[in-house]
Design a protein around this motif. Structure first.
Motif, PDB file in Angstrom:
ATOM      1  N   LEU A   1       0.723  -0.872  -4.929  1.00  0.00           N
ATOM      2  CA  LEU A   1       1.005   0.520  -4.508  1.00  0.00           C
ATOM      3  C   LEU A   1       0.375   0.783  -3.014  1.00  0.00           C
ATOM      4  O   LEU A   1       0.548   1.481  -2.169  1.00  0.00           O
ATOM      5  CB  LEU A   1      -0.059   1.775  -5.438  1.00  0.00           C
ATOM      6  CG  LEU A   1       0.666   1.986  -6.915  1.00  0.00           C
ATOM      7  CD1 LEU A   1      -0.320   2.682  -7.721  1.00  0.00           C
ATOM      8  CD2 LEU A   1       1.819   2.560  -6.670  1.00  0.00           C
TER       9      LEU A   1
ATOM     10  N   LEU B   1      -1.103  -3.688  -9.691  1.00  0.00           N
ATOM     11  CA  LEU B   1      -0.430  -2.730  -9.462  1.00  0.00           C
ATOM     12  C   LEU B   1      -1.079  -1.762  -8.147  1.00  0.00           C
ATOM     13  O   LEU B   1      -0.329  -1.160  -7.426  1.00  0.00           O
ATOM     14  CB  LEU B   1      -0.537  -1.581 -10.521  1.00  0.00           C
ATOM     15  CG  LEU B   1       0.266  -1.920 -11.846  1.00  0.00           C
ATOM     16  CD1 LEU B   1       0.152  -1.118 -13.422  1.00  0.00           C
ATOM     17  CD2 LEU B   1       1.958  -2.016 -11.596  1.00  0.00           C
TER      18      LEU B   1
ATOM     19  N   LEU C   1       1.333   4.091  -1.339  1.00  0.00           N
ATOM     20  CA  LEU C   1       1.365   5.096  -2.138  1.00  0.00           C
ATOM     21  C   LEU C   1      -0.029   5.139  -2.874  1.00  0.00           C
ATOM     22  O   LEU C   1      -0.217   6.255  -3.631  1.00  0.00           O
ATOM     23  CB  LEU C   1       2.499   4.793  -3.399  1.00  0.00           C
ATOM     24  CG  LEU C   1       3.868   5.023  -2.975  1.00  0.00           C
ATOM     25  CD1 LEU C   1       4.592   4.385  -4.352  1.00  0.00           C
ATOM     26  CD2 LEU C   1       4.112   6.177  -2.534  1.00  0.00           C
ATOM     27  N   LEU C   2      -0.768   4.500  -2.381  1.00  0.00           N
ATOM     28  CA  LEU C   2      -2.390   4.523  -2.991  1.00  0.00           C
ATOM     29  C   LEU C   2      -3.052   5.607  -2.132  1.00  0.00           C
ATOM     30  O   LEU C   2      -3.064   5.611  -0.819  1.00  0.00           O
ATOM     31  CB  LEU C   2      -2.964   3.156  -2.968  1.00  0.00           C
ATOM     32  CG  LEU C   2      -4.283   2.981  -3.542  1.00  0.00           C
ATOM     33  CD1 LEU C   2      -3.718   3.148  -5.093  1.00  0.00           C
ATOM     34  CD2 LEU C   2      -4.796   1.471  -3.541  1.00  0.00           C
TER      35      LEU C   2
END
Length: 86
Positions: free
Chosen positions: A75, A71, A80-81
């Motif tokens: 991400l 994940l 999105l991290l």
């Protein structure tokens, strides 16, 4: 403990601790009923902790680590991290 000691009346304890006298009576009853079980040797085996399967726990840790890594990578690729973790 103050209710068990009996140094003060129920009304005095209720006022001191800002609770209803019935609550103090309930707590006192629960303490007296439960205290006998603490010293009961027959009850000791019934409350023993269940056996822990270390291999199962290690497998679960590995599985969760794999999922977290996957994940985090997904991400990161999607942008999105948070920047601190890139």
């Amino acid at each position: 403990m103050a209710a068990v000691k009996g140094e003060k009346t129920l009304a005095e304890l209720a006022q001191q601790f800002d609770v209803h006298p019935n609550q103090i009576t309930t707590w006192r009853s629960q303490l007296l009923e439960g205290a006998a079980g603490v010293f009961d040797s027959d009850n000791a085996s019934a409350t023993a902790e269940p056996a822990i399967d270390v291999k199962t726990l290690h497998a679960k840790i590995g599985e969760l680590t794999l999922a977290n890594d996957f994940l985090a990578g997904a991400l990161g690729k999607a942008g999105l991290l948070p920047s601190a973790k890139r």
